[in-house]
Design a protein around this motif. Structure first.
Motif, PDB file in Angstrom:
ATOM      1  N   ILE B 255     -18.945  22.199 -33.360  1.00  0.00           N
ATOM      2  CA  ILE B 255     -17.743  22.906 -32.919  1.00  0.00           C
ATOM      3  C   ILE B 255     -17.654  22.826 -31.396  1.00  0.00           C
ATOM      4  N   VAL B 256     -16.504  22.376 -30.906  1.00  0.00           N
ATOM      5  CA  VAL B 256     -16.335  22.152 -29.467  1.00  0.00           C
ATOM      6  C   VAL B 256     -15.016  22.766 -29.012  1.00  0.00           C
ATOM      7  N   VAL B 257     -15.065  23.535 -27.909  1.00  0.00           N
ATOM      8  CA  VAL B 257     -13.828  24.077 -27.330  1.00  0.00           C
ATOM      9  C   VAL B 257     -13.824  23.828 -25.821  1.00  0.00           C
ATOM     10  N   VAL B 258     -12.745  23.254 -25.358  1.00  0.00           N
ATOM     11  CA  VAL B 258     -12.646  22.845 -23.954  1.00  0.00           C
ATOM     12  C   VAL B 258     -11.433  23.498 -23.295  1.00  0.00           C
ATOM     13  N   ALA B 259     -11.600  23.921 -22.038  1.00  0.00           N
ATOM     14  CA  ALA B 259     -10.475  24.393 -21.221  1.00  0.00           C
ATOM     15  C   ALA B 259     -10.734  23.934 -19.779  1.00  0.00           C
ATOM     16  N   ASP B 260      -9.834  24.287 -18.886  1.00  0.00           N
ATOM     17  CA  ASP B 260      -9.990  23.808 -17.507  1.00  0.00           C
ATOM     18  C   ASP B 260     -11.276  24.325 -16.873  1.00  0.00           C
TER      19      ASP B 260
END
Lengths: 269, 424
Positions: B255-260
């Motif tokens: 599970i991967v979550v990316v933001a700035d």
């Protein structure tokens, strides 16, 4: 029903079966006319009922195929395979005709056996047997439930002293793990034949049963409701129904004296 | 390095008190109370939009799996969705991980449908053949637990023979009996599409993968950080079989979550992660592991392990109140943060476990289409390029990738087996 271990009276007779299968460790005790007992969902054990029956009979209590090593279940596909296996065990014991008592899944097997080999069974006792199905009163799933709920379904109670004593695990870790494994593999060997619906065509064969049959039922059986007793009775040629008031799927646990008394009266010559 | 966009295809709106009100996220959750077909219409279209977007964003593969009567994923017929993807002009792999083959009778059906997708897609299919999870095989499809693996091996044998033997031929199995096996079509890929195995860490499956030189993917939600001993068990089997340590032998779902920024990632995704982990792990033991599914040896092994570990490993606690730090650091189930953080952690993780097929889960249950697209876009733009070629630069070749999926195909840096591979 407390588990009474009486090593002086009970012996294990190993019956060789060939085909690479383990010997069946049949518990044998008592003297008198032969009686074969097929156990229920809690697995093979010499309990108070067998102790009582062994006062008037020579009692033989086999284990089920694969109960110790589920890998052996590869050799079994259907209930028919298991009934033939049981006949191998019974012939291995040298028994010709005998009384047959079965509880729950063991009751289902006892009925199957008595239908396949009607001439071998003198009298038949079915205690809360599985094996039939009613859409208006489905047999309860006793697998997809918490351990407490399972105990409640099988024994009628989970938190009484007697239930706790029966279900207690040994303190010592090796013995404890061995008992956990035994319970899992024993249940696996039952599910192999009846999951997800414990009905495998027995209704088509009940008419073949020749032995006078006692249907002994816990009034409060939450797994196989009492209504099933009439279905068995109407399909078996000669039968009587005995309801044990207030008792569960395992009436011999709730009211051991009443169960023993009724079975002995029925089996009396 | 191959990065696969893996879509779980879950139900995105579950009530907040779901895990308190219902016993399980799988098998017994009442469809009529929780699953609105009109909402499913919306979700299915989002799912396919997101898979198609992944194709456009340059992921190496598009991943699907099979589950039934399950709120965190009900991809009941992955081949139906895969056939929509197969129709597109693309050079991405279609990774079906997979069809739960013990459930099909006759399993010839799987050989046929996989061949059909392989033909339609021009040889882009990965043919995943998992044993499946007990809630599906035992709970939903009614197999006795002790029969699942036996049915699996037989179905596998039929499928491989159907693809590779000259037909028609008879097949006399214990569970399947066919007089004429002669599938139309057979797959484009010869001798057959790459077979991938998947599982939750059972020794039997590792051994089966090594016996047949298949690649194995570890599918869980527990993350790279906690998987070291699990994956080492697999690599030990590989080594014991005398096989090389090619990282493409191993896959992993993450599970991967990316933001700035890291802080922005926490703000955007923490509610979805809490929601997901409090609901998707909500399966009681009696549904997860019914008697007879595990071999006696496996039960004894896990009991003894329990003894050694002191039987009291600290767990995450209530996921509904887990902190960002719990999820991304302390227990490390999630890789999340800025592109820099995410790329670094993924690279470390896949190197540590020797993962060649990384299945990234970027749509997490309650995330809507907009947030999902944002996560995917940032990942594809800033993280994916950092992973690409990671193993290929060291000379490893992916022998388990479909021949028709030519995207980003790189020749190995040298024709030699790298020194690092020999050293292991």
């Amino acid at each position: 029903m407390s588990t009474v271990i009486a090593p002086t009276a009970v012996a294990t007779t190993a019956v060789a079966l060939g085909r690479g299968l383990q010997d069946n460790p049949v518990l044998v005790g008592g003297t008198g006319s032969p009686l074969v007992y097929l156990h229920g969902l809690s697995g093979q054990a010499w309990d108070g009922l067998l102790e009582g029956l062994s006062r008037e009979h020579r009692v033989y209590a086999p284990a089920f195929a694969g109960a110790d090593e589920p890998d052996e279940l590869k050799a079994f596909d259907t209930v028919h395979d298991l009934v033939v296996y049981l006949d191998d065990v019974i012939r291995g014991l040298g028994l010709d005709t005998f009384d047959l008592v079965g509880h729950s899944f063991g009751g289902m097997l006892a009925a199957e056996y008595a239908a396949l080999f009607p001439e071998r069974v003198r009298k038949l006792v079915l205690i809360d047997p599985l094996g039939l199905w009613r859409d208006d009163a489905p047999v309860t799933d006793f697998i997809y439930v918490t351990p407490d709920r399972q105990a409640e379904l099988i024994l009628g109670e989970a938190d009484s002293d007697a239930a706790r004593k029966l279900l207690a695990l040994p303190d010592e870790i090796t013995a404890k793990n061995r008992e956990i494994v035994r319970r899992i593999t024993s249940m696996a060997s039952v599910l192999h034949f009846i999951w997800p619906i414990p009905e495998r065509g027995l209704a088509k064969r009940l008419h073949r049963i020749a032995a006078p049959t006692q249907l002994l039922w816990g009034e409060q059986d939450k797994i196989v409701p009492c209504a099933y007793a009439r279905d068995f009775a109407s399909a078996i040629r000669t039968s009587e129904i005995e309801i044990v008031p207030g008792a569960s799927h395992t009436p011999q646990f709730n009211d051991p004296a009443a169960v023993l008394d009724r079975i002995q009266r029925f089996l009396a010559p | 390095m191959k990065t696969i966009f893996f879509h779980m295809q879950g139900y995105r709106d579950l009530p907040d008190d779901f895990h308190k009100k219902y016993e399980s996220v799988w098998v017994t959750l009442p469809s009529d109370e929780l699953c609105d077909p009109r909402m499913v219409q919306k979700y299915l279209n989002w799912n396919i939009d997101e898979l198609e977007l992944a194709d456009e964003l340059g992921f190496d593969g598009l991943g699907l799996n099979e589950h039934h009567q399950n709120a965190y994923g009900f991809p009941v017929a992955p081949n139906l969705i895969a056939s929509i993807l197969a129709r597109r002009k693309s050079d991405a792999a279609i990774v079906i991980l997979g069809n739960t083959i013990p459930l099909y009778n006759p399993p010839l059906r799987v050989a046929e449908e996989y061949a059909l997708i392989d033909c339609l897609s021009g040889g882009r299919l990965v043919a995943g053949l998992p044993v499946g999870s007990p809630p599906d095989s035992v709970g939903n499809y009614g197999l006795p637990p002790s029969q699942v693996r036996e049915r699996y091996y037989e179905a596998w044998r039929l499928i491989v023979e159907a693809w590779t033997r000259k037909g028609p031929f008879p097949f006399n199995g214990r569970f399947t009996k066919l007089r004429y096996v002669n599938p139309w079509p057979k797959p484009i890929q010869k001798p057959h599409p790459p077979i991938w195995l998947a599982g939750g860490g059972s020794v039997e499956t590792w051994k089966f993968a090594a016996d047949n030189d298949y690649t194995y993917s570890y599918l869980s939600f527990s993350g790279l950080k906690q998987a070291k001993s699990m994956m080492q068990g697999y690599w030990d089997q590989v080594e014991a079989h005398g096989l090389d340590d090619n990282p493409f032998r191993a896959g992993f779902a993450q599970i991967v979550v990316v933001a700035d920024t890291d802080a922005e990632a926490e703000r955007l995704y923490l509610p979805h992660l809490r929601n997901f982990y409090s609901k998707s792990l909500h399966v009681p033991p009696y549904i997860q592991a019914p008697p007879g599914f595990l071999s006696k040896k496996s039960i004894e092994f896990s009991l003894n392990q329990g003894v050694q570990r002191g039987q009291g490993r600290k767990l995450l606690g209530d996921p509904a109140t887990a902190s960002w730090k719990d999820l991304t650091e302390t227990y490390g189930m999630v890789v999340g943060g800025s592109p820099q953080t995410v790329a670094q952690q993924l690279e470390e993780g896949v190197r540590d476990l020797r993962i060649g097929h990384l299945m990234v889960i970027l749509q997490i249950q309650s995330m809507d289409n907009e947030l999902t697209r944002y996560n995917m876009g940032l990942f594809a733009d800033k993280v994916l390029p950092r992973l690409r070629g990671l193993w290929e630069r060291e000379g490893y070749q992916d022998h388990w990738w479909p021949s028709g999926a030519a995207r980003n195909r790189q020749a190995p840096a040298t024709g030699q087996v790298p020194a690092t591979a020999l050293a292991k």
